[in-house]
Enzyme design. Structure first.
Site, PDB file in Angstrom:
ATOM      1  N   GLY A   1      51.321  18.130  14.155  1.00  0.00           N
ATOM      2  CA  GLY A   1      52.350  19.053  14.600  1.00  0.00           C
ATOM      3  C   GLY A   1      52.098  19.650  15.968  1.00  0.00           C
ATOM      4  CG  HIS A   2      49.335  21.688  18.908  1.00  0.00           C
ATOM      5  ND1 HIS A   2      48.541  21.448  20.009  1.00  0.00           N
ATOM      6  CD2 HIS A   2      49.833  22.923  19.087  1.00  0.00           C
ATOM      7  CE1 HIS A   2      48.543  22.502  20.798  1.00  0.00           C
ATOM      8  NE2 HIS A   2      49.313  23.412  20.263  1.00  0.00           N
ATOM      9  CG  PHE A   3      53.046  19.921  21.240  1.00  0.00           C
ATOM     10  CD1 PHE A   3      53.693  21.019  20.685  1.00  0.00           C
ATOM     11  CD2 PHE A   3      52.061  20.148  22.190  1.00  0.00           C
ATOM     12  CE1 PHE A   3      53.397  22.304  21.106  1.00  0.00           C
ATOM     13  CE2 PHE A   3      51.748  21.428  22.599  1.00  0.00           C
ATOM     14  CZ  PHE A   3      52.411  22.509  22.056  1.00  0.00           C
TER      15      PHE A   3
END
Length: 138
Positions: A48-50
């Site tokens: 999720g990053h990124f």
């Protein structure tokens, strides 16, 4: 005969997925330590990053720097070392999958239970982050 360095896995109280140090490369007890973190795309935080541009979060780079510093005082600690303060943190370059993060921590002040470290994180010959980190033993 050279004594092997302790394993971060057994020397630190952290475990997967929060153990962020893979190996101790060099240790001058009570003065300086150099550790390695292999940054791989399999790290959970990259989901999720990124999503389309994976970057290691700065907070986790700081945590890896704190864990490296904690390894230097592992023999002195009576119980646990906690992150007490972060001073003058700078992030100069992104850390991405495939990088080998080399973290060098030098003890600059000792006033038990507080220990102050100057820490530099590099990829190759480039500094990616630096900070002064204070750990507190409890």
């Amino acid at each position: 005969m050279t004594v092997p360095y302790p394993s971060p896995r057994t020397a630190l109280p952290h475990s997967y997925p929060f153990l962020l140090i893979d190996r101790i490369l060099d240790l001058d007890e009570g003065k300086r330590i150099v550790c390695l973190k292999n940054v791989t795309i399999n790290e959970e935080f990259f989901q999720g990053h990124f999503k389309d541009n994976p970057v290691m979060p700065g907070s986790l780079i700081i945590e890896a720097m704190a864990q490296t510093s904690g390894l230097m005082i592992v023999k002195e600690k009576s119980s646990m070392a906690y992150l007490g303060k972060i001073k003058d943190a700078k992030f100069r370059k992104m850390v991405v999958p495939g990088d080998q993060l080399i973290i060098t921590s030098s003890l600059i002040d000792k006033f038990p239970p507080f220990y102050t470290f100057e820490v530099i994180a590099s990829v190759g010959s480039e500094i990616v982050s630096e900070a002064e980190i204070i750990l507190s033993l409890s």
